[in-house]
Write a protein that holds these residues in place. Structure first.
Motif, PDB file in Angstrom:
ATOM      1  N   PRO A  34      25.533  20.654  15.905  1.00  0.00           N
ATOM      2  CA  PRO A  34      24.234  20.068  15.530  1.00  0.00           C
ATOM      3  C   PRO A  34      24.337  19.163  14.301  1.00  0.00           C
ATOM      4  CG  PRO A  34      24.026  22.430  15.922  1.00  0.00           C
ATOM      5  CD  PRO A  34      25.486  22.132  15.871  1.00  0.00           C
ATOM      6  N   THR A  35      23.678  18.017  14.389  1.00  0.00           N
ATOM      7  CA  THR A  35      23.558  17.168  13.202  1.00  0.00           C
ATOM      8  C   THR A  35      22.491  17.715  12.264  1.00  0.00           C
ATOM      9  OG1 THR A  35      21.990  15.758  14.410  1.00  0.00           O
ATOM     10  CG2 THR A  35      24.312  15.114  14.446  1.00  0.00           C
ATOM     11  N   ASP A  36      21.590  18.519  12.801  1.00  0.00           N
ATOM     12  CA  ASP A  36      20.534  19.145  12.012  1.00  0.00           C
ATOM     13  C   ASP A  36      21.019  20.503  11.515  1.00  0.00           C
ATOM     14  OD1 ASP A  36      18.260  20.181  10.899  1.00  0.00           O
ATOM     15  OD2 ASP A  36      17.019  20.034  12.700  1.00  0.00           O
ATOM     16  N   GLY A  37      21.180  20.614  10.201  1.00  0.00           N
ATOM     17  CA  GLY A  37      21.640  21.866   9.632  1.00  0.00           C
ATOM     18  C   GLY A  37      20.704  23.029   9.884  1.00  0.00           C
ATOM     19  N   LEU A  38      19.411  22.760   9.972  1.00  0.00           N
ATOM     20  CA  LEU A  38      18.454  23.839  10.217  1.00  0.00           C
ATOM     21  C   LEU A  38      18.653  24.447  11.605  1.00  0.00           C
ATOM     22  CD1 LEU A  38      15.171  22.343   8.671  1.00  0.00           C
ATOM     23  CD2 LEU A  38      16.769  23.978   7.667  1.00  0.00           C
ATOM     24  N   LEU A  39      19.041  23.617  12.569  1.00  0.00           N
ATOM     25  CA  LEU A  39      19.323  24.140  13.905  1.00  0.00           C
ATOM     26  C   LEU A  39      20.577  25.005  13.872  1.00  0.00           C
ATOM     27  CD1 LEU A  39      18.542  24.213  16.876  1.00  0.00           C
ATOM     28  CD2 LEU A  39      19.883  22.130  17.231  1.00  0.00           C
ATOM     29  N   ALA A  40      21.568  24.593  13.099  1.00  0.00           N
ATOM     30  CA  ALA A  40      22.781  25.407  12.954  1.00  0.00           C
ATOM     31  C   ALA A  40      22.444  26.755  12.330  1.00  0.00           C
ATOM     32  CB  ALA A  40      23.807  24.664  12.100  1.00  0.00           C
ATOM     33  N   ARG A  41      21.506  26.761  11.420  1.00  0.00           N
ATOM     34  CA  ARG A  41      21.072  28.020  10.791  1.00  0.00           C
ATOM     35  C   ARG A  41      20.469  28.958  11.836  1.00  0.00           C
ATOM     36  NH1 ARG A  41      15.885  28.799   7.533  1.00  0.00           N
ATOM     37  NH2 ARG A  41      16.172  30.707   6.319  1.00  0.00           N
ATOM     38  N   VAL A  42      19.691  28.406  12.747  1.00  0.00           N
ATOM     39  CA  VAL A  42      19.120  29.227  13.818  1.00  0.00           C
ATOM     40  C   VAL A  42      20.230  29.765  14.717  1.00  0.00           C
ATOM     41  CG1 VAL A  42      17.602  29.217  15.835  1.00  0.00           C
ATOM     42  CG2 VAL A  42      16.920  27.991  13.766  1.00  0.00           C
ATOM     43  N   TYR A  43      21.217  28.912  15.060  1.00  0.00           N
ATOM     44  CA  TYR A  43      22.339  29.372  15.874  1.00  0.00           C
ATOM     45  C   TYR A  43      22.994  30.604  15.238  1.00  0.00           C
ATOM     46  CZ  TYR A  43      22.565  25.000  18.641  1.00  0.00           C
ATOM     47  OH  TYR A  43      22.302  23.953  19.495  1.00  0.00           O
ATOM     48  N   SER A  74      21.825  32.711  12.991  1.00  0.00           N
ATOM     49  CA  SER A  74      20.937  33.863  12.947  1.00  0.00           C
ATOM     50  C   SER A  74      20.831  34.536  14.312  1.00  0.00           C
ATOM     51  CB  SER A  74      19.549  33.439  12.454  1.00  0.00           C
ATOM     52  OG  SER A  74      18.680  34.543  12.355  1.00  0.00           O
ATOM     53  N   VAL A  75      20.739  33.737  15.374  1.00  0.00           N
ATOM     54  CA  VAL A  75      20.682  34.286  16.731  1.00  0.00           C
ATOM     55  C   VAL A  75      21.970  35.045  17.038  1.00  0.00           C
ATOM     56  CG1 VAL A  75      20.672  33.672  19.177  1.00  0.00           C
ATOM     57  CG2 VAL A  75      19.022  32.610  17.619  1.00  0.00           C
ATOM     58  N   ALA A  76      23.112  34.481  16.642  1.00  0.00           N
ATOM     59  CA  ALA A  76      24.390  35.154  16.879  1.00  0.00           C
ATOM     60  C   ALA A  76      24.440  36.498  16.163  1.00  0.00           C
ATOM     61  CB  ALA A  76      25.541  34.265  16.420  1.00  0.00           C
ATOM     62  N   ALA A  77      23.980  36.531  14.908  1.00  0.00           N
ATOM     63  CA  ALA A  77      23.972  37.791  14.154  1.00  0.00           C
ATOM     64  C   ALA A  77      23.065  38.813  14.824  1.00  0.00           C
ATOM     65  CB  ALA A  77      23.521  37.535  12.716  1.00  0.00           C
ATOM     66  N   SER A  78      21.913  38.370  15.300  1.00  0.00           N
ATOM     67  CA  SER A  78      20.978  39.277  15.979  1.00  0.00           C
ATOM     68  C   SER A  78      21.588  39.829  17.257  1.00  0.00           C
ATOM     69  CB  SER A  78      19.672  38.533  16.287  1.00  0.00           C
ATOM     70  OG  SER A  78      18.792  39.336  17.042  1.00  0.00           O
ATOM     71  N   PRO A 110      18.184  37.673  11.610  1.00  0.00           N
ATOM     72  CA  PRO A 110      18.777  38.082  10.326  1.00  0.00           C
ATOM     73  C   PRO A 110      18.994  36.874   9.425  1.00  0.00           C
ATOM     74  CG  PRO A 110      19.898  39.129  12.177  1.00  0.00           C
ATOM     75  CD  PRO A 110      18.989  38.100  12.765  1.00  0.00           C
ATOM     76  N   GLY A 111      18.690  37.056   8.159  1.00  0.00           N
ATOM     77  CA  GLY A 111      18.862  35.967   7.216  1.00  0.00           C
ATOM     78  C   GLY A 111      17.753  34.947   7.213  1.00  0.00           C
ATOM     79  N   MET A 112      16.745  35.133   8.048  1.00  0.00           N
ATOM     80  CA  MET A 112      15.609  34.207   8.115  1.00  0.00           C
ATOM     81  C   MET A 112      14.315  35.003   7.964  1.00  0.00           C
ATOM     82  SD  MET A 112      16.851  31.627  11.186  1.00  0.00           S
ATOM     83  CE  MET A 112      15.454  30.511  10.951  1.00  0.00           C
ATOM     84  N   PRO A 113      14.030  35.488   6.765  1.00  0.00           N
ATOM     85  CA  PRO A 113      12.856  36.349   6.576  1.00  0.00           C
ATOM     86  C   PRO A 113      11.535  35.648   6.854  1.00  0.00           C
ATOM     87  CG  PRO A 113      13.780  35.691   4.462  1.00  0.00           C
ATOM     88  CD  PRO A 113      14.757  35.259   5.507  1.00  0.00           C
ATOM     89  N   GLU A 114      11.534  34.318   6.869  1.00  0.00           N
ATOM     90  CA  GLU A 114      10.279  33.614   7.141  1.00  0.00           C
ATOM     91  C   GLU A 114       9.854  33.749   8.588  1.00  0.00           C
ATOM     92  OE1 GLU A 114      13.490  30.595   8.075  1.00  0.00           O
ATOM     93  OE2 GLU A 114      13.156  32.232   6.656  1.00  0.00           O
ATOM     94  N   GLN A 115      10.784  34.173   9.451  1.00  0.00           N
ATOM     95  CA  GLN A 115      10.463  34.388  10.849  1.00  0.00           C
ATOM     96  C   GLN A 115       9.923  35.803  11.017  1.00  0.00           C
ATOM     97  OE1 GLN A 115      10.592  32.344  13.397  1.00  0.00           O
ATOM     98  NE2 GLN A 115      11.719  30.598  12.575  1.00  0.00           N
TER      99      GLN A 115
END
Length: 389
Positions: free
Chosen positions: A193-202, A204-208, A378-383
């Motif tokens: 991803p060129t968007d770092g925020l999308l990489a962050r979701v990736y 977090s989903v993997a950790a979950s 995980p790691g995204m408490p705003e969700q």
């Protein structure tokens, strides 16, 4: 409509007047204003006919073209497809277990988490372009055959075709394996991803997914083979895009966590004590590595301290007086670091995202070991977690 025009072939003579020329009468040309009015009437009549004819007339032109997905969209669609596969497998497995069985709640939660993951990833792609029935797609005019039949021109027409049996429903073991595989593919996609925020979701989903795989395996006795891709190796060079504040914060946070675990270990016994000692060692070493990478080690800017103040209760009492309170403190320490590393995953250069995701996975798993509930991000408490789990 056809029209005939009489042509005067007589030699031109200046004697010819407007009314007569040779033997044929010639009408005088109408004034320009009359010609304009006649043209307007004709145009209005044509427009009226077009309106009355409805859709009888069609302007031919190329239809809309399906856009070609870029690398970002291809990886996003793959992530969504994996989440859908996890959800489908968990639903199948759930239908085959008792409602009161240990794995039922876990499977139901996995399907709920998959819904949240799909939504966070942007959902299933749809271009919004309706399929053209004249495009030749679909059945392309083929005749549907009855089950077990083949075209008569086929050499095997006399032999019945055995319908393919439906695959067996997924089991809890299948779901565990699928979660681990999906997490590994998410990690492998982090650099795309060129968007770092999308990489962050990736990440977090993997950790979950890994947390859910561990929990389901523990509930059912299914074997969990952790993907070899995940490791807890620290980066060997300082990742890009981290500010001085980011670096001093992570050095201090890791070192403070190590100190807190040392205090916890001194007050616990048996298994929990060994776990606290191991986590103390891990966090102290990470603090040292970060300090070296950031060139803070041994300088006046090194944020590490000899001791750190531990949290207290509302009445000022220490939180390290009971096993339950110390476990809650450990969860808080790990979840705070998980949030830090999830944030770093979205900030650092693409080559270092996987290392940050590994640290996120490690802290999330450690929080689970101390009693933290499963979380979809995980790691995204705003969700927020609408499932209330």
């Amino acid at each position: 409509m056809t029209s005939s025009v009489a042509m005067n072939t007589a030699p031109h003579s200046p004697v010819c007047a407007a009314q007569t020329c040779g033997s044929l009468p010639v009408a005088a040309a109408p004034p320009a204003r009359q010609r304009t009015r006649a043209a307007s009437v004709m145009i209005s009549t044509l427009l009226a006919l077009l309106v009355l004819s409805g859709c009888g007339l069609r302007l031919e032109g190329p239809g809309p073209v399906e856009p070609v997905p870029d690398a970002d969209e291809v990886s996003r669609q793959a992530m969504v497809a994996d989440a859908l596969a996890v959800q489908d497998a968990a639903s199948q497995a759930l239908a085959g277990v008792g409602a009161e069985s240990p794995e039922a709640a876990g499977l139901a939660q996995i399907t709920d988490f998959a819904d949240l993951h799909i939504a966070a990833l942007g959902g299933v792609y749809s271009s919004g372009i309706a399929e053209d029935p004249d495009s030749g797609s679909g059945d392309q005019g083929q005749t549907e055959l009855e089950p077990g039949s083949v075209p008569s021109g086929d050499a095997t027409a006399t032999a019945p075709v055995t319908p393919t049996a439906d695959p067996a429903p997924a089991t809890t073991s299948d779901v565990v394996a699928l979660l681990a595989q999906s997490a590994a593919r998410a990690r492998g996609s982090l650099a795309t991803p060129t968007d770092g925020l999308l990489a962050r979701v990736y990440a977090s989903v993997a950790a979950s997914q890994l947390d859910s795989a561990r929990a389901l395996a523990a509930q059912t006795g299914a074997e969990l083979v952790l993907p070899e891709a995940f490791s807890t190796q620290m980066p060997t060079a300082l990742p890009l895009n981290l500010s001085a504040t980011d670096l001093t914060t992570v050095v201090r946070s890791e070192d403070a966590a190590g100190f807190a675990y040392e205090v916890i270990a001194a007050r616990l016994s048996d298994g929990p004590r060994a776990l606290a000692q191991e986590r103390a060692r891990v966090h102290r070493e990470r603090a040292q590595t970060w300090a070296e990478l950031a060139s803070l080690d041994g300088t006046a800017s090194d944020p590490r301290e000899v001791a750190y103040a531990l949290p207290t209760t509302a009445d000022g009492a220490s939180v390290v007086t009971s096993a339950e309170a110390m476990a809650e403190l450990a969860v808080d320490l790990e979840e705070t670091l998980a949030t830090t590393y999830a944030t770093f995953t979205g900030q650092v250069d693409a080559e270092n995202r996987a290392a940050m995701a590994d640290l996120l996975v490690d802290s999330s798993a450690a929080a689970r070991a101390w009693g933290a509930p499963l979380a979809p991000f995980p790691g995204m408490p705003e969700q927020s977690d609408p499932t209330g789990s």
